[in-house]
Design a protein around this motif. Structure first.
Motif, PDB file in Angstrom:
ATOM      1  N   PHE A  10      38.695  73.756 112.504  1.00 60.21           N
ATOM      2  CA  PHE A  10      37.376  73.172 112.711  1.00 60.21           C
ATOM      3  C   PHE A  10      36.383  74.233 113.172  1.00 60.21           C
ATOM      4  N   ARG A  44      34.152  67.381 108.834  1.00 59.20           N
ATOM      5  CA  ARG A  44      35.086  68.314 109.462  1.00 59.20           C
ATOM      6  C   ARG A  44      35.985  67.616 110.481  1.00 59.20           C
ATOM      7  N   ASP A  92      39.674  67.809 110.033  1.00 63.51           N
ATOM      8  CA  ASP A  92      40.478  68.925 110.546  1.00 63.51           C
ATOM      9  C   ASP A  92      41.330  68.500 111.734  1.00 63.51           C
ATOM     10  N   SER A 145      41.339  71.478 105.043  1.00 67.14           N
ATOM     11  CA  SER A 145      40.280  72.466 105.209  1.00 67.14           C
ATOM     12  C   SER A 145      39.818  72.988 103.859  1.00 67.14           C
TER      13      SER A 145
END
Length: 409
Positions: A262, A317, A320, A349
């Motif tokens: 992240f 994100r 993640d 990712s």
């Protein structure tokens, strides 16, 4: 400046520099630029007859517009004396939906002459709003004024006051335009059958006086569209780097450190977006210069950008943390190396980074067009361009008393 020259400037330099180059050109530089003038109005208002009067032709002559029938498609006529000027006779606009002109893309025209044969109506207001929404200008022509004079003389053979009638007609049209936020209404009373009477000579003088500026405005208005190919080439250049960056982030996501993917992905995203801004000319330094050239606050240009937000990036994100949670489970509950967590983290990712970087590039490319258009469409910049228009000749003595000459816009 030829469009090819401008495209090369945008390709090699920044938007602010390209705009400065255009601004530095004198009005006479745009003498040979084409200008498309659309003649619009309600059916039966005398648009085709007006076009013929502008061309100096009579109905039925070779090259004249057809009259007496309803126009169903746009047709262009080159003006015999105004260089590179084409008058377009458009289908009539009706107040009801589904009229023929609704199928005509008004944005393809540079300037408009609205023709009406009655008091200012809803159809005229609608046209004015559409034209202003496109950031373009127009004249309003009240045709068949001679018929109003003739009818008034028949009704009041001894007490007819032509000047008062003409003034009332002109004021009605001007008030209607003012209600639509037209700051300086350009109203002309004409008789299509006699181009030498009423305001027709004034109209021709006014159009000739404004011609170079109108061509410059048409050029400036078309810059975002003509520069689109340049922006597409820059977009293609950056697209070639996205897969490698996504693979790199996918590899870094394999690292057995919860949350690492992240942090590193956000860092690389901000770096990629900054690179896109530099390539497209949207970084803060260039925006500051562009704002100064366009004479408007930087915040106004930034408000046209959608790529500056981070919320959608953060939301995507969050995936993640799925890999991070699996790693934590493997570390502390199963006491083993987080093979599964690393695989989940790296895969998510890779996929997420590929999508986000593509969206970022798309948003920046769109923002470039939006910022450029916002800078060009701003009234302050338009007024600045127009400030160089030479003074029009004094023509009051050459026209009837009903003609009132007005300064350019």
């Amino acid at each position: 400046m030829a469009m090819g020259e401008f495209q090369l400037t945008v390709q090699q330099e920044k938007l602010s520099y390209a705009l400065s180059v255009v601004e530095a050109k004198s009005l006479h530089y745009f003498h040979d630029m084409p200008l498309s003038v659309a003649v619009v109005g309600e059916p039966g208002s005398g648009k085709s007859s007006f076009v013929n009067s502008m061309l100096g032709k009579r109905a039925g002559e070779p090259g004249a517009a057809e009259t007496g029938i309803q126009t169903t498609r746009a047709k262009g006529y080159s003006h015999p004396t105004l260089p590179q000027v084409v008058l377009w006779d458009l289908p009539g606009r009706e107040e009801s939906c589904g009229s023929h002109v609704d199928r005509v893309n008004l944005n393809r025209f540079d300037f408009f002459i609205i023709v009406g044969c009655q008091d200012f109506q809803t159809v005229h207001a609608d046209l004015v709003r559409e034209i202003q929404a496109m950031g373009k200008r127009s004249y309003f022509v009240r045709a068949k004024t001679d018929l109003d004079l003739e009818a008034s003389r028949k009704q009041q053979p001894s007490g007819c006051d032509d000047e008062k009638l003409l003034q009332r007609i002109k004021e009605d049209c001007a008030v209607g335009l003012l209600k639509e936020s037209v700051t300086d209404p350009q109203v002309f009373l004409v008789s299509n059958g006699d181009p030498q009477s009423l305001d027709f000579p004034l109209l021709l003088q006014k159009l000739q006086s404004d011609l170079l500026w109108l061509k410059r405005q048409a050029f400036v208005s078309g810059l975002p569209a003509f520069s689109a190919s340049v922006f597409e080439s820059k977009k293609a250049l950056m697209e070639g780097k996205i897969m490698l960056k996504a693979l790199h982030l996918g590899f870094l996501g394999l690292q057995p450190v919860p949350g690492f993917s992240f942090v590193v992905a956000m860092f690389f995203f901000l770096k990629f977006r900054t690179q896109c801004y530099r390539v497209f000319g949207l970084d803060d330094t260039v925006l500051t210069v562009l704002a100064r050239v366009a004479e408007k606050p930087v915040a106004v240009l930034q408000a046209a950008m959608t790529s500056r937000g981070l919320m959608y990036v953060i939301l995507w994100r969050l995936l993640d943390f799925v890999g991070a949670m699996v790693m934590v489970l493997e570390y502390y509950l199963w006491n083993c190396f987080p093979f599964i967590g690393c695989w989940v983290s790296g895969s998510s990712s890779l996929i997420t980074s590929y999508y986000i970087l593509h969206r970022c590039l798309k948003d920046v490319a769109n923002d470039t067009q939006n910022v450029f258009s916002r800078a060009l469409e701003d009234p302050l910049y338009t007024a600045k361009l127009y400030a160089t228009v030479p003074s029009a000749p004094e023509i009051q003595a050459e026209i009837p008393a009903c003609g009132v000459y007005k300064k350019p816009f």
